[in-house]
Design an enzyme around this catalytic site. Sequence first.
Site, PDB file in Angstrom:
ATOM      1  N   CYS A  18      12.211  -3.527  -7.044  1.00 39.56           N
ATOM      2  CA  CYS A  18      10.833  -3.115  -7.344  1.00 39.56           C
ATOM      3  C   CYS A  18      10.798  -2.133  -8.511  1.00 39.56           C
ATOM      4  CB  CYS A  18      10.191  -2.430  -6.128  1.00 39.56           C
ATOM      5  SG  CYS A  18      10.444  -3.265  -4.563  1.00 39.56           S
ATOM      6  N   ASP A  19      11.712  -1.167  -8.506  1.00 38.83           N
ATOM      7  CA  ASP A  19      11.578  -0.012  -9.394  1.00 38.83           C
ATOM      8  C   ASP A  19      12.677   0.135 -10.448  1.00 38.83           C
ATOM      9  OD1 ASP A  19       9.298   0.739  -7.946  1.00 38.83           O
ATOM     10  OD2 ASP A  19      10.491   1.822  -6.472  1.00 38.83           O
ATOM     11  N   CYS A  71      13.858   0.614  -3.224  1.00 41.83           N
ATOM     12  CA  CYS A  71      13.855  -0.796  -3.657  1.00 41.83           C
ATOM     13  C   CYS A  71      14.209  -0.902  -5.134  1.00 41.83           C
ATOM     14  CB  CYS A  71      12.486  -1.425  -3.392  1.00 41.83           C
ATOM     15  SG  CYS A  71      12.405  -3.159  -3.883  1.00 41.83           S
TER      16      CYS A  71
END
Length: 315
Positions: free
Chosen positions: A139-140, A136
């Site tokens: 997300c990261d 992701c």
Amino acid sequence: METERVKCLIIGSGPAGYTAAIYAGRANLAPVLYEGLQPGGQLTTTTDVENFPGYPEGISGPQLMDDLRKQAARFGADLRFGVATAADLSKAPYRITIDDEKVVEADSLIIATGATAKYLGLEDEKKYAGIGVSACATCDGFFYRKKVVAVVGGGDTACEEATYLASLASKVYLIVRKPYLRASQIMQERVLNNEKIEVLFEHNAVGLYGEGGVEGVHLVKRMGQPDEERYDKAIDGFFLAIGHQPNSDIFKPYLQTDETGYIQTEAGTPRTNVPGVFAAGDVADPHYRQAITAAASGCKAAIEAERYLLAQGLK
């Protein structure tokens, strides 16, 4: 086989499932939640969550899910270990088999079983999970500002993730197995015109290396061909963008899904084509797949379940 009747059954324990349990518990629906194979869901494999509102310093994925779990328990949700192994949604009450040994009859059902990111199947993906391997970018990606990353995939998702990462990282390698991109024309153009992205066509990632985290990727160019080349490339992060598989198989005979298996819901709601059955979180969301959107859909599903039960005279 043992049978139990409940007012509101929730299958799954990510942000969607736990949030649904919080709302259903507060509405006195006495919800029963089965946590599935991975209690806490995908977020338990994420080290730091920095984009969930209310945590200015960030929070670890496991801690966030533990907090949500405790909150659901506080409002009376009955949280249980167990996996839904079969479903009969042909008529109400809906029958869900747990661990092939017990049937739960539910007046209302919230499906929050999530989606599983597809991986290449390399041992190194497990070894470096959370320390350089991610599925992701949204997300990261922030953790890789001004660093070098690789994205695996050749479709729209891969191109989107590569473009997003290029706005943060110093360099992005897009590793594509085929000699062309499968993505839509507009996404291809964005990638090919971005000076920070280098597309490695006809490449396979066959392993990763590094001490205490990802430091590089083992690549094979034109695998299996007479002119096959093997070499390593230094990277700081390795992103998978080869798709997700929604965990919806047991519900497919009864619920409308798209070609990938995502449960289709009425626009803007968690309502499925079966009255009293609601889908929340990533199992019904091919677009966003974020903790906050999953939590919001879990809230909607619980409110809809309460309204349905009231209308049926079951509350």
